[in-house]
Design a protein around this motif. Structure first.
Motif, short mmCIF file in Angstrom:
data_model
loop_
_atom_site.label_atom_id
_atom_site.label_comp_id
_atom_site.label_asym_id
_atom_site.label_seq_id
_atom_site.Cartn_x
_atom_site.Cartn_y
_atom_site.Cartn_z
N TRP A 1 39.43 44.81 56.19
CA TRP A 1 39.88 45.32 54.90
C TRP A 1 41.40 45.29 54.87
O TRP A 1 42.06 45.75 55.79
N THR A 2 41.94 44.73 53.78
CA THR A 2 43.39 44.54 53.65
C THR A 2 43.85 45.07 52.30
O THR A 2 43.16 44.90 51.29
N GLN B 1 41.65 47.60 48.10
CA GLN B 1 41.59 46.70 49.25
C GLN B 1 40.64 45.52 48.99
O GLN B 1 39.79 45.58 48.09
N TYR B 2 40.79 44.47 49.79
CA TYR B 2 39.88 43.33 49.74
C TYR B 2 39.54 42.91 51.16
O TYR B 2 40.25 43.24 52.12
N ARG B 3 38.43 42.19 51.31
CA ARG B 3 38.11 41.56 52.59
C ARG B 3 37.32 40.29 52.32
O ARG B 3 36.62 40.18 51.31
N ARG C 1 37.27 46.96 46.96
CA ARG C 1 36.94 48.38 46.92
C ARG C 1 38.19 49.18 46.58
O ARG C 1 39.30 48.66 46.60
#
Length: 212
Positions: free
Chosen positions: A99-100, A119-121, A134
């Motif tokens: 998650w970033t 965040q995105y992954r 999210r």
């Protein structure tokens, strides 16, 4: 010339036969049983198979989608000699999974702590890459039109075509509770606000995703 004793001849013959049987067993799937190994894809065929490491027409599992040359894959061989490609393996530099934080543009923050930070992954779903999102985003000033809410995501997270999705937003008697968003091929995310009194003050990303 002195002949060798019969016992020695029999012993040497027995050893030779055992060695030959061992080599045959090592090379024969019906003797060796099933096995698996890593292999590098050299060709992707149109009939649901790939070639890898000199082995032609390895049948792909349904979960091994979007195959590509140079994929390092797991292949298995049955006792009857049939090969199957189970799927690709991850490389040491694979960006999948972590998650970033989404790099938010000016005018947007991620302080709506009820839903967590934006965040995105990158994940693999059904054999293909996609980006999951999210958290939530707060608007410093209410959004009333299409507006960039992120700067460009890294190349690995940018889709091949523009993608769109719908998420939750602030809700009152004068607004609906959903809002449209998109990401461009350049990796910039947009939110589609609307005019007062339905302006957007915050929106959520939970459950949203897009295909790469």
């Amino acid at each position: 010339m002195t002949s060798r004793p019969a016992l020695a001849v029999h012993r040497d013959l027995s050893a030779a036969l055992k060695s030959q049987a061992k080599r045959t067993g090592e090379q024969s799937p019906s003797v060796r049983g099933s096995d698996w190994r890593l292999a590098t894809v050299t060709a992707v065929n149109t009939n649901g198979t790939v070639d890898a490491d000199g082995i032609p027409a390895i049948r792909r599992m349904d979960t091994y989608q979007a195959p590509a040359v140079d994929d390092v894959i797991v292949i298995s061989q049955s006792s009857s000699g049939n090969w199957i490609a189970e799927g690709r393996t991850a490389s040491a530099t694979d960006p999948v999974g972590a998650w970033t934080a989404i790099p938010l543009a000016s005018g947007f923050t991620s302080t709506h702590t009820v839903f967590g930070p934006a965040q995105y992954r990158i994940v693999t779903a059904h054999g293909s890459r996609r980006v999951e999102l999210r958290g939530s985003v707060d608007c410093t000033s209410s959004v009333t039109a299409q507006t960039n809410f992120s700067t460009a995501l890294p190349t690995a997270a940018r889709p091949s075509v523009a993608r769109s999705w719908v998420g939750r937003r602030n809700y009152s008697a004068n607004t609906n509770g959903v809002i449209a968003m998109e990401i461009t091929t350049g990796g910039v995310m947009n939110v589609f606000g609307s005019a007062s009194p339905s302006q957007t003050d915050w929106f959520a990303l939970d459950g949203c995703h897009y295909e790469l």
